[in-house]
Scaffold this motif. Structure first.
Motif, PDB file in Angstrom:
ATOM      1  N   ALA A 132      30.998   2.770 -21.414  1.00 45.05           N
ATOM      2  CA  ALA A 132      30.752   3.911 -20.547  1.00 45.05           C
ATOM      3  C   ALA A 132      29.310   4.390 -20.741  1.00 45.05           C
ATOM      4  N   PRO A 133      28.623   4.814 -19.674  1.00 45.43           N
ATOM      5  CA  PRO A 133      27.207   5.187 -19.775  1.00 45.43           C
ATOM      6  C   PRO A 133      26.917   6.287 -20.791  1.00 45.43           C
ATOM      7  N   GLU A 134      27.876   7.188 -20.990  1.00 46.70           N
ATOM      8  CA  GLU A 134      27.623   8.273 -21.933  1.00 46.70           C
ATOM      9  C   GLU A 134      27.523   7.782 -23.376  1.00 46.70           C
ATOM     10  N   LEU A 135      27.873   6.524 -23.628  1.00 49.35           N
ATOM     11  CA  LEU A 135      27.789   5.969 -24.977  1.00 49.35           C
ATOM     12  C   LEU A 135      26.506   5.190 -25.219  1.00 49.35           C
ATOM     13  N   ALA A 140      22.449   2.857 -28.929  1.00 52.02           N
ATOM     14  CA  ALA A 140      21.057   2.437 -29.105  1.00 52.02           C
ATOM     15  C   ALA A 140      20.465   3.043 -30.375  1.00 52.02           C
ATOM     16  N   ASN A 141      20.716   4.313 -30.600  1.00 52.55           N
ATOM     17  CA  ASN A 141      20.179   4.978 -31.790  1.00 52.55           C
ATOM     18  C   ASN A 141      20.790   4.415 -33.067  1.00 52.55           C
ATOM     19  N   ASN A 142      22.106   4.121 -33.030  1.00 49.55           N
ATOM     20  CA  ASN A 142      22.761   3.584 -34.224  1.00 49.55           C
ATOM     21  C   ASN A 142      22.334   2.149 -34.514  1.00 49.55           C
ATOM     22  N   LEU A 143      21.965   1.400 -33.493  1.00 49.89           N
ATOM     23  CA  LEU A 143      21.412   0.066 -33.728  1.00 49.89           C
ATOM     24  C   LEU A 143      20.134   0.161 -34.572  1.00 49.89           C
ATOM     25  N   PHE A 163      23.660   4.036 -14.211  1.00 50.67           N
ATOM     26  CA  PHE A 163      22.654   4.563 -15.116  1.00 50.67           C
ATOM     27  C   PHE A 163      22.451   6.026 -14.748  1.00 50.67           C
ATOM     28  N   GLY A 164      23.270   6.878 -15.344  1.00 53.11           N
ATOM     29  CA  GLY A 164      23.233   8.294 -15.022  1.00 53.11           C
ATOM     30  C   GLY A 164      24.181   8.642 -13.884  1.00 53.11           C
ATOM     31  N   TYR A 165      24.324   9.955 -13.684  1.00 51.67           N
ATOM     32  CA  TYR A 165      25.181  10.494 -12.621  1.00 51.67           C
ATOM     33  C   TYR A 165      24.350  11.078 -11.487  1.00 51.67           C
ATOM     34  N   ASP A 166      23.121  11.449 -11.825  1.00 54.16           N
ATOM     35  CA  ASP A 166      22.141  11.958 -10.877  1.00 54.16           C
ATOM     36  C   ASP A 166      20.770  11.757 -11.512  1.00 54.16           C
ATOM     37  N   LEU A 167      19.722  12.219 -10.847  1.00 54.73           N
ATOM     38  CA  LEU A 167      18.380  11.981 -11.380  1.00 54.73           C
ATOM     39  C   LEU A 167      18.191  12.658 -12.729  1.00 54.73           C
ATOM     40  N   GLU A 168      18.680  13.873 -12.858  1.00 51.29           N
ATOM     41  CA  GLU A 168      18.487  14.610 -14.117  1.00 51.29           C
ATOM     42  C   GLU A 168      19.145  13.891 -15.290  1.00 51.29           C
ATOM     43  N   SER A 169      20.403  13.463 -15.120  1.00 52.30           N
ATOM     44  CA  SER A 169      21.099  12.779 -16.211  1.00 52.30           C
ATOM     45  C   SER A 169      20.479  11.404 -16.474  1.00 52.30           C
ATOM     46  N   ALA A 170      20.011  10.739 -15.421  1.00 52.40           N
ATOM     47  CA  ALA A 170      19.365   9.434 -15.597  1.00 52.40           C
ATOM     48  C   ALA A 170      18.066   9.579 -16.386  1.00 52.40           C
ATOM     49  N   ILE A 177      17.176   6.410 -24.584  1.00 55.93           N
ATOM     50  CA  ILE A 177      17.089   4.978 -24.862  1.00 55.93           C
ATOM     51  C   ILE A 177      15.643   4.576 -25.139  1.00 55.93           C
ATOM     52  N   GLY A 178      14.691   5.223 -24.436  1.00 58.84           N
ATOM     53  CA  GLY A 178      13.279   4.924 -24.614  1.00 58.84           C
ATOM     54  C   GLY A 178      12.749   5.279 -25.985  1.00 58.84           C
TER      55      GLY A 178
END
Length: 517
Positions: A132-135, A140-143, A163-170, A177-178
């Protein structure tokens, strides 16, 4: 993609980490794709796959799951006694992992290093998040915290839509992730870009002298893109009622197809130049500034009770996990304009929906008609020329032109010349996920979406969603098994056009000339 980068993958190999290894995507698409690549010699012997999920599975249970997945869904036939299976399965392991527990990632690092030693892999690691995208951000951080990004080779992150639900969440997700992966290490999958005929669009356009000079507003009247499904929401009712057709299909697949049809020829055939041209198309999309603009150019619908091939179908609001008063759209259609020099004034009509009569993906290019002179008008009404890309389920191209009817003095009839790619290659057409897995392993990013593409797609879609959220009266109901709301047909009729029959099969007056038997 340079041969040297391809050779680097073949020579050095990689460890593939499949998060969500017990899920439907891994079962139906990913594991069969690995087997097809292995059988065709595209995977070197220097590879390993670690399946990861929370569920406990023994090594033998995972092997049985893997065999069932390949036997049921792979393009190639397989028996457990086959020698290739014995070699293939030795490259697979399974680990139970709590993705929120950093200690588990440290154990995963140990397993990775053991497999790298076993198969002489040079530290290359590909992390595929079928989650699920929320994970995404947490994994990524735990990797990073677990030391899995400290190898001597490259690291790549492959993530599924949405990738996100809207622009703000994306934007938030991209920032998170960046912080761990660079943009060139992030591979955002849109599996439609892995389909053979979608990739063939740019070849047909740019490699044929009798198409590219006509690929503009002087000669093309409109472009129609259809992505239709016969199924309802099935067990995805909870997800779908939160998403809807515009987020599930419109924001990604449909807009990506528009970019493939409208992009300029790239200066060079490398990933960044190709994606640069796609971004230019998205920047040129006419944004709907007001709710009135949205109502005039966008149609949303929701299926009600209906019948398809004699079978009664329930309405959307009767589906499991769907609110009985839901206003979520199961159909999204729109008239788009690409406001640049090449496409000014040419409408792009797109539609996608569930519970439609046929499962298909098709792109129709309708050319401007020739004038009917007095001589011709007495005998027939000329029809426009069509170029049609059939993407799914049948793959192929057909062209419709006008010609003299055999045996007549000068009666003109439409003639369709049909190239059936599926007839030529049969059921062994490579699956989209095979191409995308192979490309990600080689670092070939052409058919993955870059962040600026994703953000521009959300920027376009968000305006529409905001208008819908303020007023649900324009939700058009359509019976399951139909072609969607009549409002979409009226949208084309306003411009003097109509939807062309899917796959040309309803055009009984067309003389067919088959390119493949």
């Amino acid at each position: 993609m340079s041969d040297s980068r391809l050779d680097a993958f073949k020579d050095n190999g990689a460890v593939f980490f499949i998060f969500g290894a017990t899920g439907d995507l891994a079962k139906r698409k990913l594991f069969p794709a690995f087997f097809s690549l292995y059988k065709e010699g595209k995977l070197p012997e220097r590879f390993a796959v670690i399946g990861l999920a929370r569920r406990a599975r023994t090594k033998e249970q995972f092997k049985a799951d893997l065999l069932q997945s390949i036997t049921e869904f792979a393009r190639y036939k397989l028996n457990a006694e086959d020698e290739i299976w014995q070699r293939f399965v030795e490259h697979f392991e399974y680990l139970s992992l709590d993705i929120h527990n950093v200690e588990g990632y440290k154990a995963l690092k140990d397993a990775s290093e053991r497999l790298e030693d076993k198969f002489d892999i040079k530290g290359n690691r590909l992390f595929y998040l079928a989650l699920a995208p929320e994970l995404f951000a947490g994994v990524a951080n735990n990797l990073k915290l677990g030391g899995l990004l400290e190898g001597s080779g490259w690291n790549r992150l492959v993530i599924e839509k949405p990738f996100g639900y809207d622009l703000e969440s994306a934007e938030k997700l991209n920032r998170q992730i960046g912080e761990v992966f660079r943009e060139e290490e992030i591979f955002r999958i849109d599996h439609y870009l892995g389909k053979e005929m979608v990739q063939n669009i740019e070849i047909i356009r740019f490699a044929n002298a009798f198409f590219e000079p006509l690929w503009n507003n002087k000669y093309i009247a409109n472009i129609q893109i259809t992505l239709s499904e016969t199924v309802g929401v099935e067990e995805r009712g909870g997800y779908y009622d939160h998403s809807g057709a515009i987020r599930d299909m419109g924001q990604n697949h449909m807009l990506q197809m528009v970019t493939m049809m409208a992009m300029e020829p790239p200066s060079r055939l490398n990933p960044e130049d190709i994606r640069d041209e796609k971004v230019k198309v998205l920047r040129s999309l006419r944004i709907h500034e007001t709710a009135e603009d949205v109502r005039a150019n966008v149609v949303r619908g929701q299926y009600t009770d209906g019948v398809l091939r004699g079978k009664a179908l329930p309405g959307y609001r009767s589906e499991d996990a769907v609110s009985p008063d839901s206003v979520t759209e199961t159909y999204f259609g729109a008239r788009l304009y690409v406001d640049n020099f090449r496409w000014a004034g040419v409408p792009f009509y797109i539609r996608t929906g569930k519970r439609l009569p046929v499962k298909t993906t098709e792109v129709v290019v309708e050319f401007k008609n020739m004038p009917d002179n007095v001589y011709l008008a007495k005998r027939t009404k000329l029809q426009p020329n069509l170029l049609v890309f059939r993407v799914n389920p049948l793959e192929g191209i057909y062209i419709k032109i006008n010609a003299k009817q055999p045996g007549s003095d000068s009666m003109i009839i439409p003639v369709a010349m049909d190239f059936c790619q599926s007839c030529q290659v049969g059921l062994n057409t490579p699956e989209a996920y095979e191409r995308l897995l192979y490309d990600a392993a080689r670092g070939e990013s052409t058919y993955f979406t870059r962040w600026d593409e994703v953000s521009l797609q959300w920027r376009f879609v968000d305006r529409i969603v905001q208008a819908w959220s303020k007023d649900s009266r324009d939700l058009n109901l359509y019976p399951a098994g139909s072609w969607g709301p009549e409002a979409m047909d009226k949208l084309l009729a306003e411009d003097g056009f109509h939807w062309w029959p899917i796959n040309g099969q309803e055009e009984s007056d067309v003389l067919w000339v088959k390119g493949q038997e």
